[in-house]
Write an enzyme that holds these catalytic residues in place. Structure first.
Site, PDB file in Angstrom:
ATOM      1  CD  GLU A   1      34.214  36.098  45.235  1.00 53.84           C
ATOM      2  OE1 GLU A   1      34.118  36.578  44.092  1.00 53.84           O
ATOM      3  OE2 GLU A   1      35.301  35.748  45.730  1.00 53.84           O
TER       4      GLU A   1
ATOM      5  CD  GLU B   1      34.431  30.066  39.976  1.00 50.95           C
ATOM      6  OE1 GLU B   1      35.105  30.419  40.975  1.00 50.95           O
ATOM      7  OE2 GLU B   1      34.285  30.782  38.972  1.00 50.95           O
TER       8      GLU B   1
ATOM      9  CG  ASP C   1      32.953  38.410  41.229  1.00 55.53           C
ATOM     10  OD1 ASP C   1      32.486  38.412  40.069  1.00 55.53           O
ATOM     11  OD2 ASP C   1      34.155  38.232  41.476  1.00 55.53           O
TER      12      ASP C   1
ATOM     13  CG  HIS D   1      31.198  34.671  40.911  1.00 54.73           C
ATOM     14  ND1 HIS D   1      31.593  33.498  40.312  1.00 54.73           N
ATOM     15  CD2 HIS D   1      32.304  35.173  41.523  1.00 54.73           C
ATOM     16  CE1 HIS D   1      32.882  33.288  40.549  1.00 54.73           C
ATOM     17  NE2 HIS D   1      33.335  34.304  41.273  1.00 54.73           N
TER      18      HIS D   1
ATOM     19  CG  HIS E   1      35.674  41.144  42.957  1.00 55.38           C
ATOM     20  ND1 HIS E   1      35.900  39.823  43.270  1.00 55.38           N
ATOM     21  CD2 HIS E   1      36.621  41.853  43.628  1.00 55.38           C
ATOM     22  CE1 HIS E   1      36.942  39.741  44.096  1.00 55.38           C
ATOM     23  NE2 HIS E   1      37.385  40.963  44.319  1.00 55.38           N
TER      24      HIS E   1
ATOM     25  NE  ARG F   1      36.178  36.466  37.078  1.00 57.62           N
ATOM     26  CZ  ARG F   1      35.785  36.941  38.262  1.00 57.62           C
ATOM     27  NH1 ARG F   1      35.839  38.222  38.507  1.00 57.62           N
ATOM     28  NH2 ARG F   1      35.304  36.135  39.191  1.00 57.62           N
TER      29      ARG F   1
ATOM     30  CD  GLU G   1      38.685  38.048  41.664  1.00 56.93           C
ATOM     31  OE1 GLU G   1      39.356  37.679  42.642  1.00 56.93           O
ATOM     32  OE2 GLU G   1      37.526  37.665  41.439  1.00 56.93           O
TER      33      GLU G   1
END
Length: 272
Positions: free
Chosen positions: A153, A159, A186, A189, A212, A218, A247
């Site tokens: 990922e 991060e 994702d 991101h 995701h 988020r 997620e």
């Protein structure tokens, strides 16, 4: 494309970006009642519930296991694949290997997100990429022998500093010998890092093994500002037929986040 929802079984991380937080039995029943096809698990290690419980619950609720997350190795233990210490890197690989074996019992891939680590703190970018390459080659072959994929990922710049852009991660995978490693798209991101989500998906489409399905903040899909129509069109164009997994933060609570997700999923897939 199939729907999937995350379940966290790590009480100490309550409130993190996983939608369902109840015990395994309750969470699987909720997923079934809402109409999800699968669940993705975030656990402390390579198990969930009592021996045999997960398989029984999946069967009873008509669910598949979409994937298993490995992030507990980083969050709870501080392990990563690019740590300056060889012993820590070995522990990280061992943990991920165990998670691969666990997921494979249910034909589910394992996801490497936060456990990829970063460069810095005594580790150059070159060394970090060397460590990551060696780990993915080894773990990819473990996954291949277990007849599953390993999912890598790309994370946003806050991060990790390894790979943030989707095309760069795809080029990195092209340099690996193993064919068992795929990418996780994702949308949270990607919303931070990509100029256009749909173009990024088209560019690296052959590498996508998991998605995701989450919004820009988020929160559950439809609670931010991502335009899903071009994203869904791009996924359809590349022939993606895997999971769209939520997620996301349990906002305003788990039930409402799950309902919002499945409603948005149905709107997106029906209009596709």
């Amino acid at each position: 494309m199939k729907s999937c929802v995350t379940i966290s079984l790590v009480p100490s991380l309550q409130g993190g970006p996983w939608i369902l937080w109840d015990d395994l039995t309750t969470s699987c029943r909720k997923a079934n009642e809402l109409g999800f096809d699968a669940v993705e698990l975030f656990t402390e290690g390579p198990s969930a519930g009592d021996p045999g419980e997960l398989g029984t619950l999946l069967e009873e609720n008509g669910l598949a296991l979409g994937a298993v997350g490995t992030g507990a190795g980083k969050v709870l233990h501080g392990w990563s694949l690019t740590d300056p210490g060889a012993e820590i890197r070995q522990k990280a690989k061992r943990f991920i290997s165990e998670m691969i074996t666990f997921g494979a019992m249910f034909d589910a891939p394992a996801i490497i997100g936060s456990m990829q680590g970063s460069h810095g703190n005594g580790v150059s970018r070159g060394d970090a990429l060397k460590y990551l390459t060696e780990a993915l080659e080894e773990l990819g072959e473990i996954a291949s022998k277990a007849s599953v994929k390993l999912i890598y990922e790309p994370l946003n710049r806050y991060e990790t500093n390894l790979f943030n852009r989707f095309n760069e991660a795809a080029e990195f995978l092209d340099g690996l010998s193993t064919m068992a490693v795929t990418l996780l798209a994702d949308l949270f991101h990607m919303n931070i890092e990509e100029t256009c989500l749909a173009d990024a998906i088209r560019t690296a489409g052959s590498h996508i093994g998991h998605v995701h399905f989450v919004d820009s903040n988020r929160r559950a899909a439809g609670m931010g500002h991502i335009d899903y129509q071009p994203v869904m069109a791009a996924l359809a164009e590349i022939g993606y037929d895997g999971y769209l997994c939520a997620e996301a933060l349990p906002y305003p609570d788990s039930q409402q986040a799950a309902e919002q997700t499945i409603n948005c999923y149905r709107q997106c897939t029906l209009s596709d």
